[in-house]
Design a protein around this motif. Structure first.
Motif, PDB file in Angstrom:
ATOM      1  N   ALA A 167       4.180  -9.311 -47.187  1.00  0.00           N
ATOM      2  CA  ALA A 167       4.195  -8.957 -45.301  1.00  0.00           C
ATOM      3  C   ALA A 167       4.037  -7.257 -45.243  1.00  0.00           C
ATOM      4  N   MET A 168       4.851  -6.598 -45.879  1.00  0.00           N
ATOM      5  CA  MET A 168       4.204  -5.294 -46.162  1.00  0.00           C
ATOM      6  C   MET A 168       2.917  -4.660 -46.236  1.00  0.00           C
ATOM      7  N   LEU A 169       2.739  -4.869 -47.550  1.00  0.00           N
ATOM      8  CA  LEU A 169       1.405  -4.556 -47.319  1.00  0.00           C
ATOM      9  C   LEU A 169       0.748  -5.499 -46.009  1.00  0.00           C
ATOM     10  N   LEU A 170       0.448  -6.473 -45.912  1.00  0.00           N
ATOM     11  CA  LEU A 170      -0.366  -6.490 -44.626  1.00  0.00           C
ATOM     12  C   LEU A 170       0.011  -5.852 -43.501  1.00  0.00           C
ATOM     13  N   GLY A 227      -1.349  -0.170 -40.519  1.00  0.00           N
ATOM     14  CA  GLY A 227      -1.225   1.349 -39.879  1.00  0.00           C
ATOM     15  C   GLY A 227       0.950   0.461 -39.228  1.00  0.00           C
ATOM     16  N   LEU A 228       1.376  -0.307 -39.230  1.00  0.00           N
ATOM     17  CA  LEU A 228       2.327  -0.284 -39.094  1.00  0.00           C
ATOM     18  C   LEU A 228       3.710  -0.504 -40.153  1.00  0.00           C
ATOM     19  N   LEU A 266       5.509  -9.060 -39.093  1.00  0.00           N
ATOM     20  CA  LEU A 266       4.442  -8.981 -38.372  1.00  0.00           C
ATOM     21  C   LEU A 266       3.570  -9.505 -37.615  1.00  0.00           C
ATOM     22  N   LEU A 267       4.230 -10.953 -37.028  1.00  0.00           N
ATOM     23  CA  LEU A 267       3.974 -11.255 -35.963  1.00  0.00           C
ATOM     24  C   LEU A 267       4.251 -10.554 -35.013  1.00  0.00           C
ATOM     25  N   THR A 268       5.635 -10.306 -34.562  1.00  0.00           N
ATOM     26  CA  THR A 268       6.333  -9.685 -33.314  1.00  0.00           C
ATOM     27  C   THR A 268       6.098  -8.105 -32.985  1.00  0.00           C
TER      28      THR A 268
END
Lengths: 264, 198, 292, 266
Positions: free
Chosen positions: A51-54, A59-60, A126-128
């Protein structure tokens, strides 16, 4: 809309353009893997890192990390204190402070719980962080969620600042009639009803006018609804969603059957 | 009345609009309480109100969606406790249906019943997902109990019940007083409110 | 075919002792602007809800008589089916926002989406109606950051975009300042000129007296007057019903015994008519007594 | 009770509806109309008078009390405020308890509370509604209950925010009688309103705010000058004033008798 009421960060990264259901499926699958999966370090670490990679590619990552820290910092500290010193399973004491000993097992357990929460949180962010709530609601409605439920998922968010604003004007109105909001616990408790009741009454009585306005705008019209905003979906994303669901389901099934098998 | 008709009646546009603002009240009333620095949360008042006016299903949905939305917008930890909020709405609706919200003392009794019912769901979530703590004031109780030799599970049981008892009784009383004070023409539009106002 | 046909409409809210509306009968031709006046509690809001088909559908209670709008009997059609034909604007601007949309543009589209209007047709209709209500420049703004007056115009836009044949407004300007009210009244006049039938319930008698084609006065749930503004707003019945007259009408009535109002002229219901009458009387006084 | 507003500056965190260096003196017994568009600072200024808002610069004195040194619950002894929306204030199960709420907070004895509530309900002829749940009353009567719950405080200063909004002409006439008796009791009354007809017939001094500063402050006849009215679109002049000007009178009439005198003198 005051942003502090939402984690959503406007932007145009690839993540923002992904269909909301794809991101929702990833978040739910990650949660299933973390809590329903084999349960070791890997089951927590892998979804979190992914998730952190995505997020990083969009850039988030920095904003997500900050949010995770804000939400979990206090909880993690308490976890380490409580389980470090007080966990009944503590056998090997690393450090003793007076009557209490810092147990290695307790610390490890606390670390695992914290890691699981961080991983699930990263996946949900990742969603919110990258999805406007209204688009998620629209995606769910287009996927067959009853329109009434879509309204219930979407509208509270926008009604929040409006109704929250009344808290201050009600406090003003009651103070103008001599209500004290400081002082002893009893005095403050007595001030609860004069402050809470008008907020609830005025909000509930407002519901009637709100429901009439919805009806007049065709809220319960029998025909299928259309939408102004077009959510871009793609066959690739659709298959990705099914794969994620299958993977999570498989892991869950393996874990459950293992637990059933192991318990006999 | 078949379940389908009951659901259709329970979820009219008016009920949907009611649930939407009840979700907001669950979130906003926390502000009023913290303004007064009181040891309660009042974060399920909207859920109980909907349960009294529109029945257990509507109440359950209000609770569930409150925590999901709260999780969506600011604190995903709350999303994990969505099933707990669902139980609060369901049980409150059932208490009302069986006449446990007619008098003020019955509201207190309902508050206790709600607390016991929600604990059944809250304890496993708190233990397995959060290791028994959530970073709130109640963790001190858990820590104290663990220090006196209790195991994690029983420590959490006591924590959850004490933590929720005052809040849920206060919530039930407040909800009862509010429904009693609502305009006659408004409550008349909710067939189920008769179980409270009679 | 008349736009609205009401015949012996009687309605009692559930649990209420007395009926809110009693034996109401009237017809409205398309493209007319009808003013509805009445003291508080006389039944203005109930009549508006009945004409919009929301009574009895959403309020239950007992209803006798029939209400037909665009030939549709409101008891045989659900509010969802009537949505495209009848528009309703209420008193509180903020509570008419859908709560589902983040911009003025999207909020205006809400009704079109509910009625299943194809996506391709939406932009043209939205832009035209936002132009009509003077919010074209605020399309991307959040509806929740608008002023009360702007929100009420957005409520109007989100109903007018459905191009209803009949538009009903229940005291739309009570919460607005004079500028906001004038803007709403301007939009109403333009809608009437475009052929929409408008029912406007209002305490603001001056505007109705000047622009309404016809005025219906209610008291105790019954119609006590139904006629031209000049007739209704100078009838003593209005005083007894607690609705009251315009101040220029009262001035003219006090002036007539003093010979300061021309006996031949009817009592004025607008400032212009009053000015004409009083200046005529003043000239007559000067001719009779030149050295004044 | 003398009111002194000295160079008050204030802006909300978002910078909305600020007050820019407002200075006013209000003598005891004055009947004031605070007018201007929404967002001009009318309500913000009024909320300063009961200490609900504290100015970033300048000070406000109600008699010898500075609002910065007294909590709102204290200021409630000197300034009563009737808010625009009664539903954001009413919370009791009966009208009687609602009206009694204020005096009880001020620490009046039960006997004092009963006599005050009884007389106030009679004054606003709400005796029939005494035991009724306020929310079962129609909007305009709820407004009257909110008015009663402020009048019962028997304070020297009274602020009414949009008291005529939603009232029909009979209810407006009753409000005029209430203002008339407040005038007899030498109370200071500040009315925030857009209804110029009502203000011209019941109030004396007009204070006009625009973007947070006082642009005009005069007695009614001077305030409604043709020149001033041509400059502002925030106000719609009273019917009698507009009628006077269209009849070519130099002095604006504020009520029917005044107009008829001017007409008869040709």
């Amino acid at each position: 809309m005051s942003t502090h009421f939402s984690l959503y960060q406007p932007g145009s990264s690839y993540l923002h353009r992904l269909h909301p259901l794809t991101k929702l499926t990833f978040s739910l699958a990650a949660a299933v893997v973390v809590f329903g999966g084999p349960g070791g370090w890997l089951a927590a670490l892998f979804p979190g890192l992914l998730a952190m990679l995505l997020l990083w590619r969009a850039g988030l990552a920095w904003r997500a990390a900050l949010t995770i820290f804000r939400l979990l910092a206090l909880l993690t500290v308490v976890l380490f204190l409580v389980h470090g010193f007080l966990n009944p399973h503590n056998k090997s004491i690393l450090l003793s402070l007076g009557p209490f000993g810092l147990g290695q097992e307790g610390l490890a357990y606390a670390a695992l719980v914290a890691l699981r929460l961080a991983a699930t949180l990263a996946a949900s962010l990742l969603l919110t962080v990258s999805t406007q709530p209204a688009h998620l609601v629209q995606a769910l409605a287009e996927a067959g969620l009853p329109y009434g439920l879509a309204y219930l998922l979407g509208s509270p968010l926008l009604l929040l600042p409006q109704i929250a604003g009344r808290v201050r004007s009600i406090q003003a109105a009651q103070q103008a009639r001599g209500l004290k909001t400081e002082g002893s616990l009893l005095q403050r408790a007595r001030a609860l009803f004069p402050l809470a009741a008008p907020l609830i009454f005025s909000t509930l009585v407002d519901v009637e006018e709100r429901s009439l306005a919805l009806e007049v705008r065709g809220f319960s019209a029998p025909n299928p609804k259309t939408s102004l905003n077009e959510l871009v979906d793609s066959p690739a994303q659709r298959t990705a969603r099914w794969i994620m669901i299958l993977l999570a389901g498989l892991l869950l099934a393996v874990e459950l059957s293992w637990r059933v098998y192991a318990s006999h | 009345m078949s379940l389908k008709e009951q659901l259709k009646q329970d979820f009219s546009t008016l009920t949907l609009a009611l649930i939407a603002v009840a979700i907001v009240l669950n979130i906003v009333l926390g502000q009023t309480v913290s303004l007064l620095k009181l040891p309660i949360f009042l974060d399920s008042i909207g859920t109980v109100l909907v349960a009294l006016l529109a029945g257990p299903w509507a109440g359950a949905l209000t609770g569930l969606l409150t925590n999901l939305i709260w999780g969506l917008i600011s604190d995903p930890v709350a999303a994990a406790f969505a099933p707990v909020a669902l139980v609060i709405g369901l049980v409150a609706g059932l208490c009302a249906k069986y006449g446990l919200f007619k008098q003020w003392w019955q509201a207190i009794l309902s508050g206790v019943i709600i607390t016991l019912a929600l604990s059944i769901i809250a304890i496993p979530i708190r233990v397995y997902m959060f290791g028994g703590v959530t970073g709130s004031g109640a963790d001190f109780i858990t820590a104290y109990l663990l220090a006196t030799g209790k195991d994690l599970f029983s420590a959490v049981i006591i924590t959850v019940i004490t933590d929720n008892l005052i809040d849920k009784v206060a919530t039930a009383l407040l909800a009862w007083a509010i429904v009693k004070g609502l305009p006659r023409r408004f409550t008349a539009r909710f067939q189920r409110s008769s179980s409270v106002i009679g | 075919m008349p736009a609205i046909e009401v015949s012996s409409l009687t309605y009692t809210y559930p649990g209420a002792r007395a009926p809110a509306l009693q034996g109401i009968t009237f017809q409205v031709e398309p493209g007319q602007l009808i003013g509805v006046v009445g003291a508080n509690g006389a039944g203005k809001s109930s009549l508006c809800l009945a004409l919009a088909g929301l009574i009895p559908a959403l309020f239950h209670g007992q209803m006798q008589g029939t209400v037909k709008v665009c030939g549709l009997d409101t008891r045989l059609h659900t509010p969802g089916q009537l949505a495209g034909k009848i528009g309703l604007v209420l008193q509180n601007p903020a509570s008419q926002l859908s709560g589902m949309r983040y911009t003025v543009y999207e909020e205006t589209a809400f009704g079109l989406e509910n009625l299943g209007v194809p996506r391709s047709e939406m932009p043209a209709r939205i832009e035209r109606v936002l132009q009509q209500v003077g919010l074209a420049a605020l399309g991307e703004r959040s509806p929740y950051t608008l002023s009360g007056g702007q929100q009420q115009r957005l409520a109007l836009a989100s109903v007018l975009v459905l191009e209803p044949a009949v538009l009903i407004l229940d005291e739309p300007t009570t919460m607005l300042d004079p500028q906001g009210s004038q803007a709403v009244f301007k939009i109403i006049r333009e809608a009437v000129e475009a052929g929409t039938t408008v029912i406007l319930a209002e305490h603001h008698l001056e505007w109705i007296a000047r622009y309404a084609d016809r005025v219906i006065a209610l008291a105790g749930g019954e119609v006590i007057l139904d006629g031209l503004p000049e007739e209704v707003f100078s009838s003593p019945l209005l005083l007894e019903a607690g609705i009251g007259w315009l101040r220029c009408t009262v001035a003219a009535q006090q002036a007539s015994p003093l010979g300061l109002w021309p006996a031949s002229m009817p009592l004025p219901v607008t400032i212009d008519a009053a000015a004409a009458g009083f200046s005529k009387a003043a000239r007559k006084l000067r001719d009779v007594d030149p050295d004044q | 009770m003398l009111i002194q507003i000295n160079n008050v500056c204030f802006s909300y965190p978002g910078g909305v509806e600020a007050l820019l260096d407002v200075s006013l003196t209000v003598q005891p017994g004055e009947m004031i109309a605070l007018v201007g568009a929404n967002g001009s600072g009318k309500t913000t200024l009024a909320r300063h008078l009961i200490g609900l808002l504290q100015p970033q610069a300048g000070s406000i004195q109600i008699g010898d009390w500075a609002t910065s040194e007294h909590a709102p619950s204290q200021m409630a002894r000197r300034v009563a405020y009737v808010f625009q929306n009664p539903d954001e204030q009413l919370f009791c199960q009966r009208v009687w308890d609602e009206v009694a709420f204020g005096p009880q907070n001020l620490g009046c004895t039960p006997a004092e509370v009963t006599s005050r509530v009884k007389s106030t309900l009679e004054w606003l002829n709400l005796q029939a509604e005494e035991q009724v749940n306020p929310r079962d009353l129609i909007y305009s009567i709820r407004k009257r209950v909110a008015l009663a719950s402020a009048l019962v405080m028997q304070t020297p200063v009274l602020i009414l925010d949009e008291p005529t909004a939603g009232l029909d002409s009979r209810e407006q006439a009753q409000l005029s009688q209430v203002l008339a008796s407040l005038r007899l009791q030498q109370k200071t009354v500040i009315v925030i309103t857009h209804d110029m007809d009502f203000a011209a017939e019941n109030l004396d001094r007009f204070i006009y705010l625009q973007n947070g500063s006082v642009l005009a402050d005069a007695q009614a006849s001077a305030f409604f000058s043709a020149e001033f009215l041509s400059q502002t679109s925030d106000l719609i002049a009273p019917q009698m004033v507009r009628l006077s000007f269209s009849l070519g009178h130099t002095q604006p009439s504020l009520c029917a008798d005044q107009l008829l005198r001017n007409v008869s003198t040709g």
